[in-house]
Structure formats: C-alpha cells, structure tokens
Design an enzyme around this catalytic site. Structure first.
Site, PDB file in Angstrom:
ATOM      1  N   GLY A 156       0.866  -1.186   0.000  1.00 55.54           N
ATOM      2  CA  GLY A 156       0.000   0.000   0.000  1.00 55.54           C
ATOM      3  C   GLY A 156       0.894   1.226   0.000  1.00 55.54           C
ATOM      4  N   ARG A 178      -3.185  -8.516  -2.526  1.00 54.84           N
ATOM      5  CA  ARG A 178      -4.387  -9.186  -3.052  1.00 54.84           C
ATOM      6  C   ARG A 178      -4.548  -8.850  -4.544  1.00 54.84           C
ATOM      7  NH1 ARG A 178      -9.097  -7.569   0.692  1.00 54.84           N
ATOM      8  NH2 ARG A 178      -7.786  -5.737   0.615  1.00 54.84           N
ATOM      9  N   ARG A 237       1.163  -5.977  12.074  1.00 54.13           N
ATOM     10  CA  ARG A 237       0.599  -6.328  13.380  1.00 54.13           C
ATOM     11  C   ARG A 237       1.235  -7.670  13.785  1.00 54.13           C
ATOM     12  NH1 ARG A 237      -0.605  -1.825  13.661  1.00 54.13           N
ATOM     13  NH2 ARG A 237      -2.649  -0.873  14.006  1.00 54.13           N
ATOM     14  N   GLU A 266       1.367  -8.315  22.644  1.00 55.98           N
ATOM     15  CA  GLU A 266       1.834  -6.937  22.727  1.00 55.98           C
ATOM     16  C   GLU A 266       1.151  -6.274  23.915  1.00 55.98           C
ATOM     17  OE1 GLU A 266       1.550  -3.483  19.581  1.00 55.98           O
ATOM     18  OE2 GLU A 266       2.629  -5.184  18.752  1.00 55.98           O
ATOM     19  N   HIS A 285       6.342  -0.906  19.170  1.00 55.80           N
ATOM     20  CA  HIS A 285       5.249  -0.354  18.341  1.00 55.80           C
ATOM     21  C   HIS A 285       5.331   1.187  18.283  1.00 55.80           C
ATOM     22  CE1 HIS A 285       0.984  -1.427  16.753  1.00 55.80           C
ATOM     23  NE2 HIS A 285       1.504  -0.397  16.094  1.00 55.80           N
ATOM     24  N   ILE A 286       6.451   1.644  17.754  1.00 52.24           N
ATOM     25  CA  ILE A 286       6.711   3.097  17.741  1.00 52.24           C
ATOM     26  C   ILE A 286       6.859   3.653  16.328  1.00 52.24           C
ATOM     27  CG2 ILE A 286       7.814   3.299  20.006  1.00 52.24           C
ATOM     28  CD1 ILE A 286      10.545   3.079  18.264  1.00 52.24           C
TER      29      ILE A 286
HETATM   30  C1  DGY Z   1      -0.902   2.306  12.934  1.00 55.16           C
HETATM   31  O1  DGY Z   1      -1.112   3.534  12.970  1.00 55.16           O
HETATM   32  O2  DGY Z   1      -1.790   1.484  12.766  1.00 55.16           O
HETATM   33  C2  DGY Z   1       0.496   1.786  13.029  1.00 55.16           C
HETATM   34  O3  DGY Z   1       0.557   0.707  13.904  1.00 55.16           O
HETATM   35  C3  DGY Z   1       1.515   2.830  13.309  1.00 55.16           C
HETATM   36  O4  DGY Z   1       2.709   2.284  13.723  1.00 55.16           O
END
Ligand code: DGY
Length: 321
Positions: A156, A178, A237, A266, A285-286
């Site tokens: 994307g 996809r 994720r 997490e 997750h930064i």
């Molecule tokens: C989101 O905004 O979904 C992402 O996890 C950013 O890291």
C-alpha cells in the site's frame, strides 16, 4: 447550547488536538495517571457522542451497546483491527482512521529495522556498551542490502514508501498484494505470487493489515517455504506472524534475523523467550511515534470527529470491506 461530550478511550491527547477540540466539545478523558477505571469509562461512554481512540481497546458490539449516543468513532492510527467495522456500520456509526499522514514515519522505521536486520546495529551498540570493544568480536560479519531482494507483503502507501528507501540502497523489490498495483512498473517493483516471494526474497517485510485472512500468514508452513537464512521485518501487526513458529525458525536458523515493531503478544514481556535470542530486534510499536507525525495523526482524528458530529463524511473514513 451545551457542547457534545466526547470520550477519550485512553492515553493523553496531543496538545494541538486538545486545543482545537476543546473549543467544540466537552472532553471526558482520564487525566489522573494509571489506567482509567472501567466504571468511569462506562459512565462516560453512556453520554458520549464521539469516541477518540488511540487503538488499545476493543471496539465491538459490547462497547457500542454501552454508548447509545455515539455518532462517530475516530482512531488515531491507520490500523483498525481492534474495531468491529461491521458492528459500527450496522449502528450507522462512521469510523475514522489516519492513513497518509504517517507514511514517511512508518517507512523510516521499517527501513531502520531492515538495515538493522542486515547490519545488527542494535547488537553492536550493546556490545560497545558492555565494555567488550577491543576484548572480543561482537559477532561475525553482517550482510549487504545492495544487490539483495526485498519481498514486501502488503504494497500500500507504506509498502511503496519502504520500497523507495530500499531501492535507494540498491535492493530489488518484489511484492505480493491481493491485487497487482497498476503503477508497479512506475514504482520499479515486481508483482509475484506469495509462494514466489517466500521462495526468492532475501528479506521479507510485512506491511499488510491484520484481518482474518492475514492472521498467522507466516506460520510453520509458510516459513518453511522461505529461503534458509531469510531476514524478516514486521511493521504490520504481531498476529500476522505465528510467534511460536517464528521462535522455532530463529532457533533453527531458517530465519537468520527478525526485526519487529509489532509482536504477539503486545506488549511483549521482557522475559519472553523471543527476547532471549540473539538474532532479534524488537521496538515497542513506535513506527509512527515522531512528534510531527503524532501531531498530524491527532489533528486528522479531531477533523474526523468534528465532521462526524456534524453528520458530514469523515475526511478519512474506514470503508466496510
Ligand atoms: C498504525 O497507525 O496502525 C500503526 O501501527 C503505526 O505504527
């Protein structure tokens, strides 16, 4: 005229967003540190016309049933796997997210993890910090990015921004989605089947959204299809990867290195067995956590809320797929 109540699900709102929102609504947010008591949240939900979410609560029918006045939900993230969009749609509640504004920040961190998976910068720093420089070698030689193939699963906006950065390091980029992108020739990336990507990439980077079809997309079976010694980067994720299968693959050397901004579970506990391994880098997750980007995400979340309160289409509205 009384102003509508909006409730902030958790966390602290960015100052710029607070200033704009505070003129238009009455904000119900937990400001006292620690976790908001559930009873307090439920009480606020019952009056709220809008919900500002930072992504760490589950928004489903159970929550919606407690929020009969809700007109809009806006989440300050691009991912919305914690939200049951069908349940919101069934109640006529639009959901906003924050695509676009975080592309460069996330792509930069992804590139950093890609580079670290090859050059082991974090480990080298730990070696110096331990005082061992000059006494023993940190580890064997690392590997080049140049001339290698990066396989991106999920091409994307973020995937294509990562591709650009990888191309600047003279990598070839293949991808699987996809649907094939109409502009892939222009981007200089090649569309391949998932199996071809798994079998041929030297580095595999996950940038897909989490949904039932991508949960555990990388598992024992798909990992076995990869080149031995592949390096894996995950910024999507955690649950896109089966953690147990990844652990086994890192131990056996099937995966030479994993660099991840997202994990399952997490937060990842400090004593988790993944962290006992030498060939892993984890960041908490930064990917979007720069000041500029978090401000832009917060402002888009505010715009989504204000549009939803006025019954207008949201500037960034999630569509039911
Ligand atoms: C989101 O905004 O979904 C992402 O996890 C950013 O890291």
């Amino acid at each position: 005229m009384s102003l509508p109540y909006i409730v902030m699900a958790s966390g602290k709102m960015r100052q710029c967003a607070y200033e704009k929102l505070n003129r238009e609504v009455q904000l119900l947010g937990w400001q006292q540190g620690g976790r908001m008591p559930k009873e307090q949240f439920d009480e606020w939900l019952a009056q709220a016309e809008a919900l500002y979410s930072t992504g760490n609560i589950r928004i489903d029918e159970k929550l919606l049933a407690k929020a009969p006045k809700l007109k809009v939900i806006a989440q300050a993230s691009v991912g919305y796997d914690n939200i049951d969009i069908a349940a919101c749609t069934a109640r006529g509640i639009p959901v906003g997210n924050t695509p676009g504004v975080l592309v460069n920040a996330v792509a930069d961190l992804a590139y950093g993890l890609l580079l670290d998976s090859a050059r082991q910068i974090v480990k080298a720093h730990a070696h110096v910090k331990s005082g061992a420089w000059g006494e023993r070698k940190p580890f064997g030689l690392t590997t080049d990015l140049a001339g290698k193939t990066l396989g991106i699963i999920g091409m994307g906006d973020i995937g294509s921004a990562i591709a650009k950065r990888a191309q600047a390091s003279s990598m070839q980029v293949i991808y699987h989605n996809r649907h094939q992108r109409p502009d892939d020739e222009q981007l200089g990336v090649r569309y391949v089947s998932q199996d071809e990507l798994l079998a041929t990439a030297d580095f595999i980077l996950l940038a897909v959204t989490l949904n039932p079809s991508t949960k555990h997309l990388l598992n024992a079976e798909t990992i076995a299809k990869m080149k031995k010694g592949v390096r894996l980067i995950n910024i999507s994720r955690g649950a896109v990867v089966d953690t147990e299968a990844l652990y086994e693959a890192l131990v056996s050397g099937q995966v030479a290195y994993a660099a991840m901004d997202v994990t399952d579970p997490e937060p990842l506990p400090g004593e988790h067995k993944l962290l006992s391994l030498d060939n892993v880098t984890v960041t908490p997750h930064i990917a979007s956590a720069t000041k500029e980007t978090r401000d832009a995400m917060a402002m888009l979340t505010v715009d989504n809320i204000l549009a939803g309160l006025q019954g207008q289409p949201l500037p960034a509205q999630v569509k039911l797929k």
